[in-house]
Design an enzyme around this catalytic site. Structure first.
Site, short mmCIF file in Angstrom:
data_model
loop_
_atom_site.label_atom_id
_atom_site.label_comp_id
_atom_site.label_asym_id
_atom_site.label_seq_id
_atom_site.Cartn_x
_atom_site.Cartn_y
_atom_site.Cartn_z
N CYS A 132 5.05 50.64 3.25
CA CYS A 132 6.28 50.62 4.04
C CYS A 132 6.09 51.53 5.24
O CYS A 132 5.09 52.22 5.35
CB CYS A 132 7.45 51.14 3.20
SG CYS A 132 7.65 50.30 1.65
N TRP A 163 8.14 47.11 2.54
CA TRP A 163 7.29 46.11 1.89
C TRP A 163 7.60 46.27 0.41
O TRP A 163 7.23 47.29 -0.20
CB TRP A 163 5.82 46.39 2.17
CG TRP A 163 4.91 45.55 1.34
CD1 TRP A 163 4.32 45.88 0.15
CD2 TRP A 163 4.49 44.21 1.60
NE1 TRP A 163 3.57 44.85 -0.33
CE2 TRP A 163 3.65 43.81 0.54
CE3 TRP A 163 4.72 43.30 2.63
CZ2 TRP A 163 3.06 42.55 0.48
CZ3 TRP A 163 4.14 42.06 2.57
CH2 TRP A 163 3.32 41.69 1.50
N ASN A 179 7.63 55.73 1.10
CA ASN A 179 6.52 54.77 1.16
C ASN A 179 5.56 55.16 0.05
O ASN A 179 5.08 56.30 0.01
CB ASN A 179 5.83 54.87 2.53
CG ASN A 179 4.53 54.07 2.55
OD1 ASN A 179 4.41 53.08 1.85
ND2 ASN A 179 3.55 54.55 3.31
N GLY A 180 5.29 54.23 -0.88
CA GLY A 180 4.36 54.53 -1.97
C GLY A 180 4.89 53.93 -3.27
O GLY A 180 5.80 53.11 -3.27
N GLU A 212 -16.42 31.82 -1.10
CA GLU A 212 -15.48 32.65 -0.33
C GLU A 212 -16.14 33.16 0.94
O GLU A 212 -15.54 33.18 2.01
CB GLU A 212 -14.98 33.80 -1.20
CG GLU A 212 -14.22 34.90 -0.50
CD GLU A 212 -12.97 34.43 0.26
OE1 GLU A 212 -12.57 33.26 0.11
OE2 GLU A 212 -12.42 35.24 1.03
N HIS A 267 -30.86 19.48 -5.47
CA HIS A 267 -30.17 18.19 -5.59
C HIS A 267 -29.61 17.73 -4.25
O HIS A 267 -28.70 16.91 -4.21
CB HIS A 267 -29.07 18.31 -6.65
CG HIS A 267 -29.59 18.71 -7.98
ND1 HIS A 267 -30.21 17.85 -8.85
CD2 HIS A 267 -29.65 19.93 -8.57
CE1 HIS A 267 -30.59 18.49 -9.93
NE2 HIS A 267 -30.26 19.77 -9.79
N LYS A 302 -0.81 32.10 8.25
CA LYS A 302 -1.01 33.04 7.15
C LYS A 302 -0.47 32.47 5.84
O LYS A 302 -1.00 32.74 4.78
CB LYS A 302 -0.31 34.37 7.46
CG LYS A 302 -0.55 35.46 6.40
CD LYS A 302 -2.01 35.75 6.20
CE LYS A 302 -2.29 36.71 5.06
NZ LYS A 302 -3.74 36.79 4.73
C1 AGP Z 1 -7.96 32.54 3.24
O1 AGP Z 1 -8.61 33.46 4.09
C2 AGP Z 1 -6.99 31.66 3.97
N1 AGP Z 1 -6.06 32.41 4.73
C3 AGP Z 1 -6.33 30.63 3.04
O2 AGP Z 1 -7.37 29.90 2.42
C4 AGP Z 1 -5.42 31.20 1.93
O3 AGP Z 1 -6.20 31.88 0.98
C5 AGP Z 1 -4.71 30.03 1.25
O4 AGP Z 1 -3.90 29.40 2.20
C6 AGP Z 1 -3.85 30.46 0.03
O5 AGP Z 1 -2.84 31.32 0.46
P1 AGP Z 1 -2.02 32.13 -0.66
O6 AGP Z 1 -2.98 33.05 -1.35
O7 AGP Z 1 -0.96 32.85 0.11
O8 AGP Z 1 -1.45 31.12 -1.63
#
Ligand code: AGP
Length: 606
Positions: free
Chosen positions: A2, A74, A98-99, A479, A502, A601
């Protein structure tokens, strides 16, 4: 995470409070509030949602005063709503925090037994009650604050106002940042540099355990009761934009470097290292209750789910199925009331994951959500929730949320392994001891980030990349490829190393670098063979290996070593160099790392 601010001077404090909170909004934006002293009494204005809601509420009910505190939240404990918004006031005491107060439940019970009533679901409110309790018992404010600090455990950056003390602001720091500033006739406090930059560049960084008292422009600091201390101010060279990122060039880099803390916060009080047990607030696994476990997620969270399969099957010997949300929801899955569905999501709002959750619940399955955003849709819809305590993740590319998700899955696998009696004795002790060491080992790794930068520059011109791994490091390879492609716009593919023959080996030539996650395991020899196959076709190999490995360096073109840990915990470490490799490659290319093209995001649509 926060943001808190405080002001004590001769001007009307609201402009400082609201501008300070605005600059700290990246630390959380579930709710916001201010408390201002007027006529010896502290008055509060607080609202759910973004700062604009607070600004509007304040416009409708303005408060004049020269001493005040503010908070942007947050949520970690207690839904994001008006009641749980900070500041919290009890009796004469008003606090912003905050914490995480780890022992707030037991303290709450004790105070309830003494007749206290609580209005919020937060851990923070306990602080106001404890200080008021001590004032009631005759303590002076500073003494009451020290007494409170002596009772709470966890992390805090707090600012406190007390009715009847019109010219004093107190603050205390432990584990969460708190910075003081001064300019002619006034003093101020904030969680981070951006909130103070417009007023001063001379800043005092409080240390863990410190308590400070601000009286107008005067600042006094103590490191312990009756132990005054001087903290010399430091001159800040950052510009305001840099400051929001804590001096890092991008939020993504800042969040990569926050991982020692976010993993430590996520493990938190759930791991009882002394008794080798794991407990969760909102979930307890009953073995014969379930036939199977389903792990469902999207993107990076799906790769965490793949790691979860290795963890749970290895430690609890329970069968685990893993699905992407977008596949699970349309394949008419064989899931019943005898199954446990675990969704994993940073945002808690991902449409495909949410749809999978709804489908599983319609089939009678029990739903557990592993989520970073408190009160999000997946958290609300799940029967149980285990929160990652990663704090707000601003960069679109997920980093600290991933390592926090894997940390929860490690805890869950241990918890389940104990419940199924498949994990005990030395095996249990080994994995618990390794888990305790992880945050420190992540720190060690991050200290070598410059080495990854050098390696990334060497390959930045490459048209594509291949990432390979085996076993629990196979999802790490996936990843790593996703991180690289989503922020540098260069094609990258993750593949199980055992599959090279393969097909993918046809891709190998001197133009296609291969990142091989080849840490110590029972199949290291197989990874070495894969690397030699690539080398024999003039391919270039960047290997991630375990510290002490004497072989990899002689066959790979570039090598990055990670600390030795339990084989099942390796992903939390092996992902770090891949995150940094992606970041530095994208930085060289000059892409918009925090907000890559075409991405968002939180994917709240199909
Ligand atoms: C990962 O770097 C991406 N931003 C994207 O794959 C993300 O992980 C995916 O959209 C899932 O989001 P979430 O964890 O909020 O469900």
């Amino acid at each position: 995470m926060c943001g808190i601010v405080g002001y004590n001077g001769s001007s009307n404090c609201f402009p400082f409070l609201i501008s300070g909170l605005k600059s700290l909004e990246y630390r959380g934006y579930d709710s916001a509030g201010v408390a201002i002293l007027r006529d010896d009494v502290v008055h509060l204005v607080k609202t759910q949602g973004k700062l604009d809601n607070l600004r509007e509420a304040f416009r409708q009910a303005p408060l004049e005063g020269v001493v005040g505190i503010g908070h942007t939240r947050w949520a970690t404990h207690g839904e994001p709503n008006d009641i749980n918004a900070h500041p919290h006031k009890f009796g004469r005491v008003t606090v912003v925090h905050n914490g995480i107060i780890e022992n707030y439940r037991e303290l709450k019970e004790t105070l309830r037994d003494r007749g206290h009533h609580f209005t919020s679901g937060t851990d923070t409110e306990i602080i106001a009650h404890l200080v008021e309790d001590a004032l009631e018992a005759g303590s002076a404010p500073l003494e009451a604050i020290w007494s409170t600090i002596g009772q709470i455990r966890g992390t805090w950056g707090i600012a406190i106002l007390i009715d009847g003390y019109p010219s004093t602001l107190w603050c205390a720091k432990n584990g969460s940042p708190l910075i003081l500033g001064q300019s002619p006739g006034e003093s101020m406090v904030a969680s981070d540099i951006p909130a103070l930059l417009a007023y001063t560049r001379e800043m005092i960084f409080l240390e863990d355990g410190d308590v400070a008292q601000l009286d107008g422009p005067d600042i006094r600091i103590w490191s312990a009761p009756q132990t005054p201390v001087t903290r010399p101010p430091q001159t800040i060279q950052w510009n305001p934009i840099m400051a929001e990122k804590g001096g890092y060039k991008h939020f993504m880099l800042k969040e990569i470097f926050e991982q020692p803390r976010s993993v430590a916060d996520t493990i938190g009080e759930r791991l009882h290292a002394d008794t080798h047990t794991v407990t969760f607030d909102d979930f307890s696994f009953v073995p014969d209750r379930f036939d199977r476990i389903f792990l469902v997620a999207c993107g990076t969270s799906y790769y965490a789910a793949l790691i979860g399969k290795y963890l749970i099957e290895a430690m609890a010997r329970m069968p685990v199925e893993v699905d992407m949300g977008s596949e699970f929801r349309y394949r008419d899955p064989l899931i019943t009331e005898r199954d446990l569905l675990i969704t994993i999501s940073q945002s808690g709002e991902t449409a495909d994951t949410l749809a999978a959750l709804s489908l599983a619940k319609s089939r009678g399955a029990t739903a557990l959500g592993i989520v970073n955003v408190l009160g999000s849709a997946i958290a609300r819809k799940s029967d149980h929730t285990i929160y990652t305590h990663a704090g707000p993740e601003i960069g679109v590319a997920s980093t600290k949320a991933f390592s926090a998700q894997v940390s929860v899955l490690i805890l869950l696998a241990i918890h389940m392994g104990i419940a199924t009696q498949r994990l005990s004795g030395q095996d249990l002790a080994d994995v618990v001891d390794a888990l305790v060491r992880l945050p420190k080992q992540i720190n060690e790794l991050l200290a070598q980030s410059a080495q990854i930068n050098v390696i990334a520059r060497r390959y930045a011109h490459s048209p594509a990349f291949l990432f390979i791994g085996r076993g629990i490091n196979y999802p790490v390879a996936l990843e790593g490829a996703l991180k690289l492609k989503e922020i540098s716009y260069v094609h990258a593919e993750g593949y199980p190393a055992g599959e090279m023959k393969h097909g993918p080996i046809a891709l190998i030539d001197e133009e296609l670098p291969v990142l091989a996650v080849a840490t110590e395991s029972n199949i290291t020899e197989k990874m070495i063979s894969n690397i030699e196959e690539v080398k024999s076709r003039r391919g270039k190999v960047i290997a991630i290996a375990t510290q002490g490995d004497v072989h990899m360096g002689s066959i790979a073109d570039d090598l990055f070593l990670v600390p030795r840990t339990h084989p099942l915990l390796q992903p939390v470490l092996t992902v770090i160099p891949l995150q940094l490799f992606a970041y530095y490659t994208a930085d060289i290319k000059g892409t918009d790392i925090d907000q890559p093209r075409n991405l968002a995001k939180s994917v709240t649509v199909e």
